[in-house]
Structures are given as structure tokens and as C-alpha cells.
Enzyme design. Structure first.
Site, PDB file in Angstrom:
ATOM      1  N   SER A 187      82.652  48.728  25.506  1.00  0.00           N
ATOM      2  CA  SER A 187      83.916  48.034  25.780  1.00  0.00           C
ATOM      3  C   SER A 187      85.110  48.983  25.853  1.00  0.00           C
ATOM      4  CB  SER A 187      84.186  46.960  24.721  1.00  0.00           C
ATOM      5  OG  SER A 187      83.266  45.906  24.852  1.00  0.00           O
ATOM      6  N   ASP A 219      84.001  42.573  31.042  1.00  0.00           N
ATOM      7  CA  ASP A 219      84.016  44.039  31.131  1.00  0.00           C
ATOM      8  C   ASP A 219      82.602  44.597  31.327  1.00  0.00           C
ATOM      9  OD1 ASP A 219      83.428  43.094  28.580  1.00  0.00           O
ATOM     10  OD2 ASP A 219      84.422  44.756  27.547  1.00  0.00           O
TER      11      ASP A 219
END
Ligand code: ZN
Length: 445
Positions: free
Chosen positions: A94, A321
Site C-alpha cells: 500500500s 490500490d
């Protein structure tokens, strides 16, 4: 039965399954109520990130929902697919993914706001500030977690939570921060865990922030364009959203406040809203939590879409993401995601309620899932060296859902957009192109 034909076609295309027309969920018709009043002008961007969300989550959620298609289908928001690899790995984390989305530069896993060569990067928040716009970050994780951090901090390692928290409240482009993580803003004497002993909430107030700590604070506070707001509603992350909390606001309530506050600026705003916990769901292979957290996320998306339809100069962008969990679905009449409605808590929380001898296992999981478990299934949980994962795998099976990983995967993720310049994200694109599309819309060339 036009609607059922539509969903069957979509599902076959994506995962090669056939669905019974008995299932009540439906994809949207093509006759979308699309306001034709969007021009080309973008004053505001609301960027919503469902961390870890893939097409299989979207498909499962369509089957889970009972009151019509998800807003992203109702408004035909799907624009394309996004490749997520980082600079040093086909599977991103992330930190690198957030950096790509926030700055347009791919970096190494674990790094936030720096290029692989160590150059400090400008984010969309920096650019929006230079253009005179206000900026806000909202998350259900700690607000200094990797994804929100990537928009307003630069650290060589994503676990530098103290450093990130400090950068967030001293960033001159940040007007609003709402999420969890209170203990990382407080010294041990204040009940926090900061090793540097700094009272960051006090520093934030000195820096012009109004501080909020509960849902009651948030709902009672008037948006005010002359103020900045810091809302830290939990010591750590916010609770898993299996229903309203007395103390903590929902993602939608935080998003509503953020839009009310930031939209008072005539110069426009950039708002990032993260459905942070969809990723944690994937790591835990927890199907019910996946559906409940996607629902909480959709409630926030609806507010963004409502605002965009009134404002006409707001671009709404939604993209995960990366994928987490490698979810696929094989639903039928008996086993499908609608079985998850009555699950009342995460699998992790259920296992916390079970004693060490598993004497109350059946009682707890039957009561908290409203599902029945055979003797063999109970044995599978008892004999597992990870009872939480064994339970979550079983509950997922009963919902026609299956996972291939307890980590991130390399599959492309869907991107949705709505409003002016929503075509900036069409086709198969890279995660750095998402930044470029937002930058082009919000700042211009
Ligand atoms: Zn993520």
C-alpha cells in the site's frame, strides 16, 4: 427478466460462472440517469480508495445487495482497469501503491513519498495547495497509515508512524484529517504511545486545527472554512463496520463532514477518502467483513456522487490500490453472498469469543453467523493451527466465495469515475496514470 440476463453476462465474462435467475441481485440497465450538465471544468476532486478492492469484490457485492445495483453500476461509472505493480515488485504494497496514486511516480514497496532514487516527491495535495485549493484526508484506518500518508508525507519506511503523524499536522496544504490513530498523536502520559513524548494533538491545535474525538463531536461541529479539522475517533483503527457505533462516526459521516467543510472554498478542493479495511478483509479472507465494509464504502461514494451532481464541477474517482486476497466467486442458489447479511462480526472477533477448549465454538459461530455448521466443519476449525482462517474459509464457502491468497495479488483493479473529465481513466492504464488523470482535471496542464 432483462436485469438477470445482464448480470449473468457480466459474471460469465469475469469469472466463467453461470448464475441462477433465482438470485435477486441485478446489474444496472443501460438507460442510466446520467446528468448531461457536466461540462469540462473541474474545480474539485473526490478520490475514493477501497483498499484491496477487485472485480470479484464488486461482483460479490452486487449479489449481496438487496436494494438495487451498487451506485458505481447504477451510474455506469466503470472506466477501465489499472495495473498496480511497484518499482521493485509485481505485487505492490500500500505504501508504493499510495505513492503512485498520489504522486504519479512508482517507488519501492514500503516507501512513501520518495522515488526509488530517494528524491522527495510532490503529491496531488501539494499541487492542489499551490493552486489555492483545500485538501482533506479521510480513512477508517489510522490516519497515518500508508494510503492516507502517501498524500501528505514522505518517509523511507511506512512504519515510521510517529514521523508520518507529525508531517500530516504540519503539512501546510492539509485542512482536514479524519480517521483513527489517536494514540499515535499522544505521549504516554496522555495515554498515547509516542516514543518522542510529543503532544501532537496540542501541536495540531497550535497549528490551527480544531480537534474532534467522538462521533458526537463530529456531528455537533459546524463546517467552517476559516478552520482546519483533526478528528481522531479511535486509539487505533476504527471498528469494523458491522453496524453503527455509538462512539465512532461511519466513513459516510466523516465524508459528509469533509465535503461540507471543504466545499466552502471557492477555489475548490481535493478530498481523499479511504475504505481502509477492505484490505484487512482480504488478508483475513473474511467474506462477511468484505461485504459489510464495501457497503460502508458505498455509502460514502453515494455522498460524493450526490455532491458531484449538484456541483457539476466535481470529478469523482474510485480505484483500489491493489487487490487483496485473490477472491473469486462460484455462487449458486444455496451458497451465495446474500447468506452473509446476518453475520454480526468479523471472524477474528468470533474466535476471540471462543474458549481454548472450543467448548462454545458451535454456539458462538452459529449465533454470530446465522449459519449452520456440520460436525466435520467444526472439526476443521478445531484442528486448524489458524482457527480464524479456517472459520473465515468456511463462511466464505457458504457464500460461494473463495480466496487464493492471504496477501496482495498482482491482478489489475477496476477504476470508476463520474463527472467532468471522467474519461481521463479509460482503458487499461497504469496506477501512475490515475494521478495524471486527476492532476490534469484538477490543475490543468
Ligand atoms: Zn493497500
Amino acid at each position: 427478466m432483462k436485469k438477470n440476463l445482464a448480470i449473468t453476462f457480466t459474471a460469465i465474462t469475469l469469472v466463467g460462472l453461470s448464475l441462477s435467475p433465482m438470485l435477486s441481485a441485478s446489474a444496472s440497465d443501460s438507460g442510466v440517469d446520467m446528468p448531461d450538465a457536466f461540462g469540462d471544468e473541474v474545480n474539485n476532486v473526490i478520490f475514493l480508495i477501497p483498499d484491496g478492492f477487485s472485480t470479484a469484490y464488486a461482483d460479490s457485492y452486487r449479489l449481496f445487495k438487496e436494494d438495487g445495483p451498487p451506485i458505481w453500476e447504477e451510474k455506469q461509472m466503470l472506466k477501465g482497469m489499472v495495473a498496480t505493480h511497484s518499482a521493485d515488485s509485481l505485487i505492490t504494497d500500500s505504501a508504493a501503491a499510495g505513492t503512485a496514486l498520489a504522486t504519479g511516480v512508482k517507488t519501492n514497496n514500503g516507501v512513501i513519498g520518495y522515488s526509488p532514487e530517494g528524491e522527495e516527491l510532490e503529491s496531488i495535495v501539494d499541487l492542489a495547495r499551490q493552486a489555492g485549493k483545500k485538501n482533506g484526508l479521510v480513512a477508517t484506518s489510522t490516519i497515518n497509515h500508508a494510503t492516507p500518508a502517501a498524500f501528505a508525507a514522505s518517509v523511507e519506511g511506512r512504519n515510521d508512524y510517529e514521523g508520518i503523524a507529525k508531517q500530516l499536522i504540519h503539512h501546510d496544504g492539509i485542512d482536514l484529517l479524519l480517521g483513527g490513530g489517536r494514540e499515535q498523536f499522544q505521549s504516554p502520559e496522555q495515554g498515547g504511545i509516542r516514543e518522542d513524548g510529543v503532544d501532537l494533538i496540542g501541536e495540531a491545535e497550535d497549528n490551527g486545527f480544531t480537534y474532534m474525538e467522538t462521533k458526537r463531536d463530529l456531528l455537533a461541529t459546524e463546517a467552517d472554512s476559516s478552520k482546519k479539522f483533526l478528528g481522531l475517533f479511535a486509539d487505533d483503527a476504527l471498528l469494523a463496520n458491522f453496524g453503527p457505533s455509538i462512539i465512532e462516526p461511519s466513513l459516510a459521516q466523516m465524508t459528509s463532514f469533509a465535503i461540507d467543510h471543504l466545499s466552502q472554498s471557492d477555489e475548490g478542493f481535493f478530498l481523499m477518502v479511504e475504505g481502509s479495511q477492505i484490505d484487512w478483509v482480504g488478508h483475513d479472507n473474511d467474506a462477511a467483513y468484505a461485504m459489510k465494509d464495501t457497503h460502508a464504502f458505498e455509502e460514502a461514494v453515494k455522498l460524493a456522487v450526490d455532491f458531484a451532481e449538484q456541483d457539476k464541477e466535481t470529478l469523482v474517482v474510485i480505484v483500489g490500490d491493489h487487490d487483496t486476497g485473490g477472491l473469486s466467486i462460484q455462487p449458486d442458489d444455496e451458497f451465495n453472498p446474500s447468506n452473509l447479511h446476518d453475520v454480526s462480526m468479523t471472524g477474528a472477533d468470533m474466535i476471540q469469543l471462543v474458549d481454548h477448549s472450543f467448548s462454545n465454538l458451535e454456539e458462538v459461530i452459529t449465533e454470530e453467523t446465522s449459519m449452520t455448521f456440520s460436525g466435520d466443519e467444526l472439526e476443521r476449525i478445531k484442528k486448524s493451527n489458524d482457527p480464524k482462517m479456517a472459520l473465515n474459509t468456511l463462511v466464505s464457502e457458504k457464500a460461494g466465495m473463495a480466496w487464493t491468497s492471504d496477501n496482495h495479488t498482482a491482478i489489475d483493479v477496476p477504476i470508476y469515475a463520474y463527472g467532468p473529465q471522467s474519461t481521463n481513466f479509460t482503458g487499461t492504464i497504469d496506477n501512475t496514470d490515475v494521478f495524471q488523470g486527476i492532476r490534469q482535471a484538477l490543475i490543468g496542464n
